[in-house]
Design an enzyme around this catalytic site. Sequence first.
Site, PDB file in Angstrom:
ATOM      1  N   SER A  79       0.855  -1.399   0.111  1.00 49.23           N
ATOM      2  CA  SER A  79      -0.143  -0.135   0.155  1.00 49.23           C
ATOM      3  C   SER A  79       0.769   1.036  -0.228  1.00 49.23           C
ATOM      4  O   SER A  79       1.725   1.365   0.230  1.00 49.23           O
ATOM      5  CB  SER A  79      -1.197   0.072   0.981  1.00 49.23           C
ATOM      6  OG  SER A  79      -1.499  -1.076   1.045  1.00 49.23           O
TER       7      SER A  79
HETATM    8  N1  SAH Z   1      -0.815  -4.717   4.224  1.00 49.78           N
HETATM    9  C1  SAH Z   1      -0.371  -5.194   3.014  1.00 49.78           C
HETATM   10  C2  SAH Z   1      -0.955  -4.725   1.743  1.00 49.78           C
HETATM   11  C3  SAH Z   1      -1.007  -5.387   1.213  1.00 49.78           C
HETATM   12  S1  SAH Z   1      -2.465  -6.269  -0.352  1.00 49.78           S
HETATM   13  C4  SAH Z   1       0.879  -4.179   2.762  1.00 49.78           C
HETATM   14  O1  SAH Z   1       1.760  -3.210   3.575  1.00 49.78           O
HETATM   15  O2  SAH Z   1       1.021  -3.302   1.849  1.00 49.78           O
HETATM   16  C5  SAH Z   1      -3.851  -6.542   0.483  1.00 49.78           C
HETATM   17  C6  SAH Z   1      -3.319  -8.332   0.320  1.00 49.78           C
HETATM   18  O3  SAH Z   1      -4.211  -9.015   1.168  1.00 49.78           O
HETATM   19  C7  SAH Z   1      -2.895  -9.012  -0.281  1.00 49.78           C
HETATM   20  O4  SAH Z   1      -0.957  -9.778  -0.574  1.00 49.78           O
HETATM   21  C8  SAH Z   1      -3.733 -10.282  -0.402  1.00 49.78           C
HETATM   22  O5  SAH Z   1      -3.168 -11.797  -0.657  1.00 49.78           O
HETATM   23  C9  SAH Z   1      -4.864 -10.083   1.132  1.00 49.78           C
HETATM   24  N2  SAH Z   1      -5.841 -10.527   0.996  1.00 49.78           N
HETATM   25  C10 SAH Z   1      -7.162 -11.000  -0.161  1.00 49.78           C
HETATM   26  N3  SAH Z   1      -7.866 -11.408   0.647  1.00 49.78           N
HETATM   27  C11 SAH Z   1      -7.830 -11.592   1.607  1.00 49.78           C
HETATM   28  C12 SAH Z   1      -8.178 -12.738   2.756  1.00 49.78           C
HETATM   29  N4  SAH Z   1      -9.992 -12.931   2.862  1.00 49.78           N
HETATM   30  N5  SAH Z   1      -7.465 -12.986   4.182  1.00 49.78           N
HETATM   31  C13 SAH Z   1      -6.534 -13.055   3.756  1.00 49.78           C
HETATM   32  N6  SAH Z   1      -5.169 -12.305   3.495  1.00 49.78           N
HETATM   33  C14 SAH Z   1      -5.331 -11.292   2.027  1.00 49.78           C
END
Ligand code: SAH
Length: 231
Positions: A79
């Site tokens: 993000s």
């Molecule tokens: N927290 C991260 C953002 C990652 S993007 C940061 O620091 O930048 C969002 C993430 O959520 C992705 O890696 C995706 O694979 C995960 N995700 C999507 N659906 C999910 C679910 N149902 N349970 C757990 N993770 C999930």
Amino acid sequence: MVNPEAAGPDAYALQRKAMVGTIESIVHETAAETGRSQLQKRVLTAMDKVPRHLFVPPDQRAFSYANRPLPIGNGQTISQPFMVALMTDLLDLKATDRVLEIGTGCGYQTAVLAELAREVFTIEIVPPLATEAAARFAELNFRNVTARTGDGYAGWHERAPFDAIIVTAAATEVPPALTGQLKPGGKLVIPVGHAWGSQSLLVIEKDTNGSLSTRNALGVRFVPLTREKQQ
Ligand code: SAH
């Protein structure tokens, strides 16, 4: 341009300071919507401390401290720093808090939370990302982080309740398990809306009687929250 890699790890400190400055100005510009004209000092200190360049793939490292999302593989992103800082701030964390994060990704947001709370539990649905993040937490010595692979839609029943819950992927509705696993007085920050479309960053608060109140803090764009296939 100086090659930050060659100059050693501290060469990123200046870029990180500039990133914090950019975050502060965007916070100021979005204050009417978010209700926050400045972030808590301890949140800014955490943003100034966590080495974002160690959470992105090597080919993205040069852009580590730009205020934008970056690809981390498997179709996912890290993000935007402003969003990480704002969402963290909206949780109003205390040093004694236990926090649940859904969507570990590369683990950057997790690391920021781990600077501010007592314990962080984090769930990632894409196995290779979960494995990489767990290795990173061990390498960087984040001892207060517990990570697992799975579908975070159901929260983490065995570790509940939590003082704060953060979801870093967009859901089409608020998963009922998550509000259920929130302590009275706790906060849930979650983007809700259409996959790849318009979404709202919601702040849901559970009062001491267990009643929920919701406000929209900002229009946002996140990757969708996916679900494990139901049997
Ligand atoms: N927290 C991260 C953002 C990652 S993007 C940061 O620091 O930048 C969002 C993430 O959520 C992705 O890696 C995706 O694979 C995960 N995700 C999507 N659906 C999910 C679910 N149902 N349970 C757990 N993770 C999930």
